[in-house]
Design a protein around this motif. Sequence first.
Motif, short mmCIF file in Angstrom:
data_model
loop_
_atom_site.label_atom_id
_atom_site.label_comp_id
_atom_site.label_asym_id
_atom_site.label_seq_id
_atom_site.Cartn_x
_atom_site.Cartn_y
_atom_site.Cartn_z
N SER A 144 0.82 -1.22 0.00
CA SER A 144 0.00 0.00 0.00
C SER A 144 0.85 1.26 0.00
CB SER A 144 -0.92 0.00 1.23
OG SER A 144 -0.18 0.17 2.43
N PHE A 145 2.10 1.18 0.42
CA PHE A 145 2.98 2.35 0.44
C PHE A 145 3.88 2.44 -0.80
CE2 PHE A 145 2.04 1.86 4.99
CZ PHE A 145 1.63 3.15 5.29
N LEU A 146 3.68 1.56 -1.78
CA LEU A 146 4.47 1.60 -3.00
C LEU A 146 3.73 2.39 -4.08
CD1 LEU A 146 5.72 -2.11 -3.18
CD2 LEU A 146 6.97 -0.12 -2.33
N SER A 147 4.50 2.99 -4.97
CA SER A 147 3.89 3.76 -6.06
C SER A 147 3.36 2.87 -7.16
CB SER A 147 4.92 4.74 -6.63
OG SER A 147 6.05 4.03 -7.12
N SER A 148 3.89 1.65 -7.29
CA SER A 148 3.43 0.73 -8.32
C SER A 148 3.66 -0.70 -7.87
CB SER A 148 4.15 0.98 -9.65
OG SER A 148 5.54 0.73 -9.52
N TYR A 149 2.75 -1.56 -8.29
CA TYR A 149 2.84 -2.99 -7.99
C TYR A 149 1.81 -3.70 -8.86
CZ TYR A 149 3.72 -7.19 -5.25
OH TYR A 149 4.10 -8.46 -4.86
N PRO A 150 2.12 -4.87 -9.41
CA PRO A 150 3.33 -5.69 -9.32
C PRO A 150 4.54 -5.04 -9.98
CG PRO A 150 1.44 -6.94 -10.13
CD PRO A 150 1.06 -5.52 -10.20
N PRO A 151 5.75 -5.50 -9.63
CA PRO A 151 6.96 -4.92 -10.21
C PRO A 151 6.99 -5.10 -11.72
CG PRO A 151 7.47 -6.31 -8.31
CD PRO A 151 6.03 -6.56 -8.65
N THR A 152 7.41 -4.08 -12.41
CA THR A 152 7.54 -4.12 -13.87
C THR A 152 8.96 -3.74 -14.26
OG1 THR A 152 6.74 -1.84 -13.99
CG2 THR A 152 5.13 -3.59 -14.28
N VAL A 153 9.40 -4.28 -15.40
CA VAL A 153 10.75 -4.02 -15.88
C VAL A 153 10.89 -2.55 -16.29
CG1 VAL A 153 12.49 -4.64 -17.60
CG2 VAL A 153 10.98 -6.40 -16.65
N GLY A 154 11.95 -1.93 -15.81
CA GLY A 154 12.21 -0.55 -16.18
C GLY A 154 11.45 0.47 -15.37
N LYS A 155 10.68 0.02 -14.35
CA LYS A 155 9.92 0.95 -13.52
C LYS A 155 10.25 0.71 -12.06
CE LYS A 155 5.31 2.93 -13.08
NZ LYS A 155 3.91 2.84 -13.54
N GLN A 156 10.76 1.74 -11.41
CA GLN A 156 11.18 1.62 -10.03
C GLN A 156 10.08 2.11 -9.10
OE1 GLN A 156 14.02 0.23 -8.93
NE2 GLN A 156 13.41 0.55 -6.80
N ALA A 157 9.64 1.25 -8.21
CA ALA A 157 8.61 1.65 -7.24
C ALA A 157 9.24 2.46 -6.11
CB ALA A 157 7.93 0.41 -6.67
N VAL A 158 8.55 3.51 -5.71
CA VAL A 158 9.04 4.37 -4.63
C VAL A 158 7.99 4.37 -3.51
CG1 VAL A 158 10.40 5.81 -6.17
CG2 VAL A 158 8.01 6.41 -5.70
N TRP A 159 8.42 4.76 -2.32
CA TRP A 159 7.52 4.82 -1.18
C TRP A 159 6.69 6.10 -1.26
CZ3 TRP A 159 7.18 0.56 1.70
CH2 TRP A 159 8.26 -0.33 1.69
N THR A 160 5.39 5.95 -1.04
CA THR A 160 4.49 7.09 -1.15
C THR A 160 3.22 6.85 -0.36
OG1 THR A 160 3.22 8.46 -2.69
CG2 THR A 160 3.50 6.14 -3.24
N LEU A 161 2.51 7.93 -0.03
CA LEU A 161 1.21 7.85 0.64
C LEU A 161 0.06 8.11 -0.32
CD1 LEU A 161 2.01 9.82 3.93
CD2 LEU A 161 1.70 7.36 3.72
N ALA A 162 0.37 8.11 -1.62
CA ALA A 162 -0.64 8.46 -2.61
C ALA A 162 -1.84 7.52 -2.57
CB ALA A 162 -0.02 8.46 -4.00
N SER A 163 -1.60 6.22 -2.37
CA SER A 163 -2.71 5.26 -2.36
C SER A 163 -3.66 5.52 -1.20
CB SER A 163 -2.15 3.83 -2.29
OG SER A 163 -1.36 3.54 -3.42
N TRP A 164 -3.13 5.92 -0.06
CA TRP A 164 -3.98 6.20 1.10
C TRP A 164 -4.75 7.51 0.90
CZ3 TRP A 164 -4.31 2.84 5.30
CH2 TRP A 164 -3.39 1.78 5.29
N ARG A 165 -4.14 8.45 0.19
CA ARG A 165 -4.82 9.72 -0.05
C ARG A 165 -5.99 9.56 -1.01
NH1 ARG A 165 0.57 12.11 0.18
NH2 ARG A 165 0.79 11.82 -2.07
N VAL A 166 -5.98 8.51 -1.82
CA VAL A 166 -7.11 8.27 -2.73
C VAL A 166 -8.40 8.10 -1.93
CG1 VAL A 166 -8.08 6.65 -4.40
CG2 VAL A 166 -5.68 7.30 -4.56
N PHE A 167 -8.33 7.34 -0.85
CA PHE A 167 -9.53 7.11 -0.03
C PHE A 167 -10.03 8.40 0.59
CE2 PHE A 167 -11.37 6.33 4.17
CZ PHE A 167 -12.43 5.50 3.84
N PHE A 168 -9.14 9.14 1.24
CA PHE A 168 -9.56 10.35 1.95
C PHE A 168 -9.83 11.52 1.01
CE2 PHE A 168 -7.03 7.87 4.96
CZ PHE A 168 -7.92 7.80 6.02
N GLY A 169 -9.43 11.39 -0.24
CA GLY A 169 -9.64 12.49 -1.18
C GLY A 169 -10.91 12.37 -1.99
N ASP A 170 -11.62 11.26 -1.87
CA ASP A 170 -12.85 11.06 -2.65
C ASP A 170 -13.99 10.70 -1.70
OD1 ASP A 170 -14.85 10.44 -4.44
OD2 ASP A 170 -13.49 9.44 -5.84
#
Length: 302
Positions: A48-74
Amino acid sequence: MPPSSLWEKLIDLLSATPLRRALVIGSLPMIWILAMNVAPIVEMVRISFLSSYPPTVGKQAVWTLASWRVFFGDPIYIYQFFRTLTFAMVVTGITLMITYPVAYYVAKVVRPERQLRFMLVLLVPFWVGEIVRTYAIMILLGNRGFINMLLIWLGIIDQPLSLIYSNFSVGFGVIYLTSLYMMMPLYAALERIPTSQLEAAADLGAGPLTRFWKIILPQSRSGISSGCVLVFLISIGIYATPVLLGGSRTTMFAETIAGFFMYAGDTWPIGAAFSGIMLVGAMVVCGIFMRLVGGKEGSILR
């Protein structure tokens, strides 16, 4: 050294003292709990704290709170979450009111030698899977189902009632599917109440309501708390039944969570965050309920 000798020495070493034996016996359920319960929750929280998942080639997942903000923002997600909590609490209360008299009848009215037969009769519908029972409810509540056909035959209605794809059909289905989880703890708690206490109270002039309020209800609170927690947790996370019996206006929070995991892309962290929110919400409600009803002190049933 033969392998059998190694095993014997290992067993002797692990069982040399009572403390070691207790640690060995306790380690097995602890390993199960950690591997099957705790580990998936920890992994879900991590995702839930990753920017992307499942892992994909050439894309680095970073730590973020964006997924949690989706709930509280809508607001629609917040509304859906609290509507699901309310739905689960209402279903739990109705299930308790329906199954309590049945559990009491089996535990205190039916003769002990016949109780097993009654329980088997009540368990028969639960020998089949959830999907099969849900389809049975769809047939029962459909426009040409048994209820509508009976009402038309009795002359009560002229046209079939829209019983399915509504809050009523979802609630009816969930209550039907979860009633056993409420009844079994209630039956176990009521069956332990000594009949002599009820007879003594009746001899002292206590009426049925007084006996229920002063003796039966307080001593059955363990079954009430256990059954309500089980039904609430199942109701808040149930998925297949609302999908089959509900409509666009009855979408449960579990359906929304499942939707994030059904599509490719970076929506899995949002689904994981929403799962964490539902888990925390369920734990808070169950904690408050257990404190009020199941606790040894401060119980509302005292």
